[in-house]
Design an enzyme around this catalytic site. Structure first.
Site, PDB file in Angstrom:
ATOM      1  N   HIS A 269      44.437  41.911  17.953  1.00 28.70           N
ATOM      2  CA  HIS A 269      43.247  42.628  17.512  1.00 28.70           C
ATOM      3  C   HIS A 269      42.198  41.611  17.105  1.00 28.70           C
ATOM      4  CE1 HIS A 269      40.652  45.352  15.200  1.00 28.70           C
ATOM      5  NE2 HIS A 269      41.222  46.326  15.864  1.00 28.70           N
ATOM      6  N   ASP A 323      47.258  50.944  18.932  1.00 25.03           N
ATOM      7  CA  ASP A 323      47.660  51.532  20.202  1.00 25.03           C
ATOM      8  C   ASP A 323      49.143  51.375  20.492  1.00 25.03           C
ATOM      9  OD1 ASP A 323      44.982  52.267  20.988  1.00 25.03           O
ATOM     10  OD2 ASP A 323      44.610  50.138  21.324  1.00 25.03           O
TER      11      ASP A 323
END
Length: 387
Positions: A269, A323
């Site tokens: 991320h 996710d």
């Protein structure tokens, strides 16, 4: 004064460049903490509802009991969509991705609820509240209606006696969800509702800064979210898990990815350098759901990938993001893979609207600089002299 040739402040993708001031949410990427209006996401997931969290994001505070009851009642009142929007969906190609259908329908909402362009900053509180209510309430109806209509089934009308999460699942399946399924969907909506200045939020603000109508702003956000590097990544995780197929194949698959310097879906991320707190919450939800409906065979593969990343990439801060586990949770709820990102939008619209409101107060159009890298001092060449 910075010129368009000045490269001293250039940052690809605006990485690390503040583009706005906001009081909506904050992230501590080193500690793995996400807070909405100062309240930790874990506490909201445990104690709040999506309706209450939406109120918090939009109005900047938790509602009183009376305010929440009124907000919830108004949301339920706005769930239905115009029959002409349903008729429009019938004309979409069967192969159309649900995100494309959602983006088109959100844009069309602006035709049915017009706001005079150029006057957004003069909107009254009642008009702004109507925008909030319509978009938060109608997005689930649009997603569920298209999901059924593309298969030739009639859309299911929303029920006013169900919560936001339960009604959404009901419109998708035609069956009232169990209390556990309702709770899990509610928490999933909460944890996806806001995440500071990501690409879709920035898209919302850029369009809003031009004083376009709010439906155009949210439609732009949906388009941004549909990209594989943003909301579309949750589909990639399940495709990866299905491709691996079994634990025996996992190590070779991952080693091949590393050897070829390819990304592993669901890992890493831009901000978090530790495990995404939303991934932790979704993993817990999966555990609760698995006890009721059974294990997903890909979950053990996902756990192996997480441990593998911890051993090989952990020092680089490459850890599971939101996710990584969301797709497994949604699949256990019986939701089709290409609906994962539309569900993301159903949730995130509350955060987009909170930032939209902040942009209305700012009132300054976005007009960033560029660095020109083309030719200069060129002359026009007549057609007959061109080679």
């Amino acid at each position: 004064m910075t010129s368009e040739h000045d490269i001293s402040c250039y940052s690809p993708g605006l990485a690390g460049i503040p583009v706005a001031e906001s009081a909506v949410s904050t992230i501590d990427g080193q500690q793995g903490v996400l807070a909405y209006r100062g309240i930790d996401i874990e506490e909201l997931a445990e104690k709040s509802s999506y309706e209450e969290t939406s109120f918090l994001l939009i109005y900047g505070r938790l509602p009183t009991a009376e305010e929440l009851a009124k907000f919830d009642e108004d949301l339920r009142h706005h769930r239905r969509i115009k029959f002409r929007i349903r008729d429009m969906m019938k004309c979409f190609p069967e192969s159309a991705h649900p995100m494309d259908a959602l983006q088109a329908c959100v844009a069309v909402l602006g035709m049915y609820y017009p706001i005079e362009k150029g006057l957004n900053q003069q909107l009254g509180e009642d008009e702004i509240r109507e925008v909030y209510l319509r978009l938060i309430a109608k997005l689930p109806t649009i997603v569920a209606a298209h999901a059924r209509m593309r298969k030739g089934d009639d859309p299911i009308q929303p029920r006013d006696d169900l919560s936001h999460a339960a009604n959404f699942l009901y419109m998708l399946t035609g069956e009232e969800p169990s209390p556990l399924a309702e709770r899990i969907m509610d928490v999933a909506l909460i944890v996806h509702a806001e995440h500071t200045m990501n690409a879709s939020t920035f898209s919302t603000m850029v369009v809003a800064s031009s004083q376009a109508d709010p439906y155009s702003s949210i439609s732009a956000a949906v388009g941004s979210l549909s990209g594989a590097l943003h909301g579309g990544a949750n589909e990639d995780v399940l495709h990866m898990l299905d491709e691996i197929g079994s634990l025996e194949n996992a190590e070779k698959y991952l080693q091949d990815k590393l050897a070829n310097k390819k990304k592993i879906a669901g890992l890493g991320h831009r901000i978090y350098k530790t495990k995404d707190p939303r991934a932790t919450l979704l993993q817990k939800l999966y555990g609760e759901l698995a006890k009721e409906v059974g294990e997903d065979p890909t979950y053990e593969i996902a756990r192996y990938i997480e441990q593998f990343s911890k051993d090989t990439l952990g020092k680089k801060g490459v850890c599971p993001n939101v996710d990584f586990y969301s797709g497994i949770v949604y699949r256990k709820l019986g939701i089709e893979t290409d609906l994962f990102t539309p569900i993301f939008a159903v949730s995130r619209v509350a955060g987009w609207l909170a930032h939209w409101r902040e942009q209305l107060a700012d009132g300054r159009i976005y007009r960033p600089m560029q660095i020109y890298t083309g030719k200069t001092s060129q002359s026009y060449i007549p057609m007959e002299d061109r080679t």
